[in-house]
Design a protein around this motif. Structure first.
Motif, short mmCIF file in Angstrom:
data_model
loop_
_atom_site.label_atom_id
_atom_site.label_comp_id
_atom_site.label_asym_id
_atom_site.label_seq_id
_atom_site.Cartn_x
_atom_site.Cartn_y
_atom_site.Cartn_z
N SER A 37 63.48 20.47 43.97
CA SER A 37 64.26 21.61 44.44
C SER A 37 63.84 22.86 43.67
CB SER A 37 65.74 21.35 44.21
OG SER A 37 66.00 21.35 42.82
N ARG A 38 64.35 23.98 44.12
CA ARG A 38 64.02 25.26 43.47
C ARG A 38 64.37 25.24 41.98
NH1 ARG A 38 62.07 28.95 41.79
NH2 ARG A 38 62.35 31.16 42.09
N GLY A 39 65.56 24.71 41.69
CA GLY A 39 66.00 24.66 40.29
C GLY A 39 65.12 23.76 39.45
N THR B 104 65.54 34.01 37.16
CA THR B 104 66.73 33.46 37.82
C THR B 104 66.76 33.76 39.31
OG1 THR B 104 67.95 35.47 37.26
CG2 THR B 104 68.16 33.61 35.76
N GLN B 105 65.71 34.39 39.80
CA GLN B 105 65.70 34.73 41.21
C GLN B 105 65.67 33.47 42.07
OE1 GLN B 105 62.38 37.05 42.49
NE2 GLN B 105 63.54 38.03 44.09
N GLY B 106 66.52 33.45 43.07
CA GLY B 106 66.53 32.32 43.99
C GLY B 106 67.30 31.11 43.48
N LEU B 107 67.88 31.22 42.30
CA LEU B 107 68.69 30.11 41.79
C LEU B 107 70.15 30.40 42.13
CD1 LEU B 107 67.21 29.51 38.23
CD2 LEU B 107 66.63 28.40 40.35
N ASP B 108 70.91 29.34 42.41
CA ASP B 108 72.33 29.61 42.65
C ASP B 108 72.99 29.91 41.30
OD1 ASP B 108 73.33 27.22 41.42
OD2 ASP B 108 72.63 26.13 43.18
N PRO B 109 74.17 30.54 41.32
CA PRO B 109 74.75 31.06 40.08
C PRO B 109 74.85 30.01 38.97
CG PRO B 109 76.00 31.84 41.93
CD PRO B 109 74.97 30.90 42.49
N GLU B 110 75.19 28.79 39.36
CA GLU B 110 75.36 27.76 38.34
C GLU B 110 74.02 27.42 37.67
OE1 GLU B 110 76.96 23.25 37.94
OE2 GLU B 110 77.28 24.31 39.83
N ALA C 155 71.45 29.33 37.59
CA ALA C 155 71.00 30.50 36.84
C ALA C 155 71.64 30.50 35.46
CB ALA C 155 71.37 31.77 37.60
N GLN D 261 73.06 39.04 35.32
CA GLN D 261 72.70 37.73 34.79
C GLN D 261 71.94 37.88 33.48
OE1 GLN D 261 70.50 35.63 37.73
NE2 GLN D 261 72.34 34.94 38.78
#
Lengths: 316, 327
Positions: free
Chosen positions: A138-140, A164-170, A172, A198
């Motif tokens: 996954s992206r993360g 942190t671009q494209g990561l969901d807040p958690e 990130a 962020q």
């Protein structure tokens, strides 16, 4: 005593007539986390590439760890980790194989490679999927693998482009926590981002980038003072004689501005934390204090306010 | 002044060796080639071709009365409806070489791995050179395997071992084949630097190859006709024209490859004069040339093939060095 890790003097990069980076002067000390902030296209990535020697400056000087990236690229790149934005991996290889390749390119002795790979994979929490193909990530997970990829060479400086671009807040937040852990190991970190709030949380100092120029530089409270006037924003809720309370608040030592935001809500901008003085002043003015709150400095506000001013000023 | 002084303190030339990391790139790229589905398909294709043509050639040799250079005939004997193995190689080699290299560099850009790889302590030289050598070595491995396979089939089918001369000639033939592949590989790699899209690079490579395979002869014909006087008076003039045609034809790597292989694999071909290549099939006159003389005959071809490979690689190298990493 502090050591300068990155230093640029009048660094300039032009693509034809377009000036991507304009006379940049930057100094970053050892162990610092520096945030290079600005909108897309402000020249952040170009600056990072010049620091790595991947792009040649049109004019000006760069020193990274005391070395010139254009003349001593191998020494620089052996000591500096770079996490590009939208990092790419060889999808058909496993996470482990990707890391082994990078380790080999770094000339890490063969017998050390397996140990180091296991170490960094454990560190970013990818040990379980070490032998899965990166295609399935996954992206993360990719972003964490990217961090592992940077850490395997044990860098003294890490340069991250929009981490942190494209990561969901958690995710990130999780990623930023990893960055904070790195700071404790005395690794200098340079982060470029347009996601101000962020990055604000992890940076010691930030520089605001606009059209190739560094327009503001300093700690977040410093910038707040410079741009917003007061560095501290205090909100309080009180009932009583409104004029008397407002007057009392306005005459507080250190208060730059005080105003009534709603019927019984007051806002103070101050140079220092004047919460207790404000409380005392309200009570003294015969008011009843219900709530008292300090608002943390917000880079978004600073940023918005600054560019509002620039737009109205002669610069634009 | 201050700047001048600053420059003097740091060394002017690049530090370290451009070969740093070459081994790692080479190993990784070769592993990629040897395990890729693309390569698997091409290998099956070429093994089938080899087995098919050699089987047909064996039957032809058994029924024919020739006794000399039997092993070399395995490569050159055609039997309806199959062409000879070298005929197949003429287009299989470019196909394989192009297939391995057309996405060498642009794929790194598209996957966004380029900045990650180049952020490691290596020069761009190592990446490009590693990729090229990996392709060339893979080509060498594949063709050596085919070569051994054909010799093995030959020993089984003919019942005699190859002579030293045959083996030496076939080895030279292997070398020529690999460098013929090298040309197309460095061409495809250069296109992969020029064109962002792998599909465009592949098409451009195939188009160039088609141009030299199909259209070059026509172009040569047209050009020669331009130089042709209204009426040919003397034999000398006719010879000059024929020589011009031949020289122009040799600009095509296909012609170089075809001539070199014919000389190597058919020792009885004694010259690459004006009679070539159409009338070669019936050129039975005289005794075979020794290997050393055959080599003298094709030495310009060999150096030409290698020189073009290097030249194309250099073009790609310069373009790649100047390329901005930023997408």
């Amino acid at each position: 005593m502090s050591e300068t890790v990155i230093e640029t003097r009048n660094l300039t990069k032009k693509y034809g007539d377009f000036v991507a980076v304009d006379n940049l002067n930057l100094r970053i000390q050892k162990g610092e986390v520096f945030g290079l902030l600005g909108p897309n296209g402000a020249g952040k990535t170009t600056t990072l590439l010049m620091l790595l020697g991947l792009s040649e400056p049109t004019a000006g000087e760069v020193r990274v760890l005391g070395l010139d990236p254009a003349r001593q690229p191998l020494s620089v790149k052996a000591r500096v980790g770079y996490l590009p934005d939208q990092i790419g991996f060889y999808d058909d290889l496993t996470a482990r194989e990707n890391l082994i390749y990078i380790a080999k390119l770094n000339g890490i002795p063969r017998h050390e490679i397996p140990g180091r790979v296991d170490d960094v994979l454990a560190r970013v929490g990818l040990s379980d999927v070490a032998d899965h193909r990166v295609r399935t990530f996954s992206r993360g997970m990719r972003q964490r693998l990217g961090l592992a990829d940077v850490l395997i060479k044990r860098p003294q400086l890490i340069i991250m482009d929009e981490p942190t671009q494209g990561l969901d807040p958690e995710l990130a937040q999780q990623f930023l926590r990893m960055i904070r852990d790195l700071k404790e190991e005395e690794i200098t970190i340079l982060i470029s981002s347009h996601l101000l709030d962020q990055v604000q949380a992890v940076c010691d100092r930030v520089g605001l980038f606009h059209r190739g120029r560094m327009v503001l530089e300093g700690t977040v409270p410093e910038l707040g003072r410079k741009v917003l006037g007061g560095a501290y924003r205090i909100r309080l809720r009180a009932r009583g004689k409104e004029d008397a309370i407002l007057e009392a608040l306005q005459s507080l030592p250190g208060a730059v501005r005080a105003q009534r935001a709603a019927s019984d809500l007051y806002e103070i901008e101050a140079e220092s934390d004047v919460r207790s003085e404000a409380a005392a002043a309200v009570v003294k003015a015969g008011g009843k204090l219900f709530a008292l709150d300090i608002e943390a400095q917000n880079l978004n506000d600073i940023y918005a306010r600054y560019f509002e001013e620039v737009k109205h000023g002669p610069v634009a | 002044m201050a700047r001048l002084h600053e420059r003097e303190r740091t060394p002017r030339e690049r530090e370290g060796s451009p070969w740093t990391g070459l081994g790692a790139v080479l190993a990784k790229e070769m592993a990629d080639h040897l395990t890729s589905a693309r390569m698997f398909i091409l290998e099956i294709l070429i093994v089938l071709t080899a087995v098919g043509t050699v089987y047909a050639a064996l039957q032809g040799i058994r029924s024919g009365g020739q006794t000399k250079f039997l092993f070399l005939r395995l490569f050159t004997t055609a039997r309806e409806p199959l062409p000879a193995f070298i005929g197949f190689l003429g287009f299989l080699v470019p196909l394989i070489a192009i297939a391995m290299a057309f996405d060498a560099i642009n794929d790194e850009f598209n996957r966004r791995t380029i900045s990650r790889v180049l952020a490691q302590p290596i020069y761009r030289d190592a990446l490009l050179m590693g990729k090229f050598l990996a392709g060339l070595f893979t080509l060498a491995v594949v063709f050596s395997a085919i070569w051994l396979l054909i010799f093995g089939l030959g020993i089984l089918g003919l019942g005699v071992p190859p002579t030293g001369e045959e083996t030496a000639r076939a080895l030279w033939f292997l070398l020529v084949t690999i460098f013929y592949g090298g040309i197309w590989m460095s061409l495809a790699m250069t296109y992969s630097i020029i064109f962002r899209s792998p599909a465009t690079a592949a098409l451009a490579s195939i188009a160039t190859w088609l141009f030299f395979t199909v259209f070059w002869d026509m172009v040569v014909g047209l050009v020669v006709r331009l130089f042709q006087p209204a009426q040919v008076f003397s034999l000398e003039q006719a010879l000059q024209l024929a020589q011009l045609e031949l020289n122009l034809a040799r600009f095509s790597p296909n012609t170089l490859f075809a001539e070199a292989t014919i000389i190597l694999l058919r020792p009885s071909v004694r010259s690459l004069g004006i009679v070539l290549p159409i009338q070669l099939d019936r050129a039975l006159l005289g005794s075979p040339l020794p290997l050393s003389q055959s080599l003298v005959l094709i030495w310009p071809h060999l150096t030409g093939l290698i020189a073009v490979t290097i030249l194309l690689f250099v073009v790609g190298y310069v373009l790649f060095q100047r390329r901005e990493i930023r997408a």
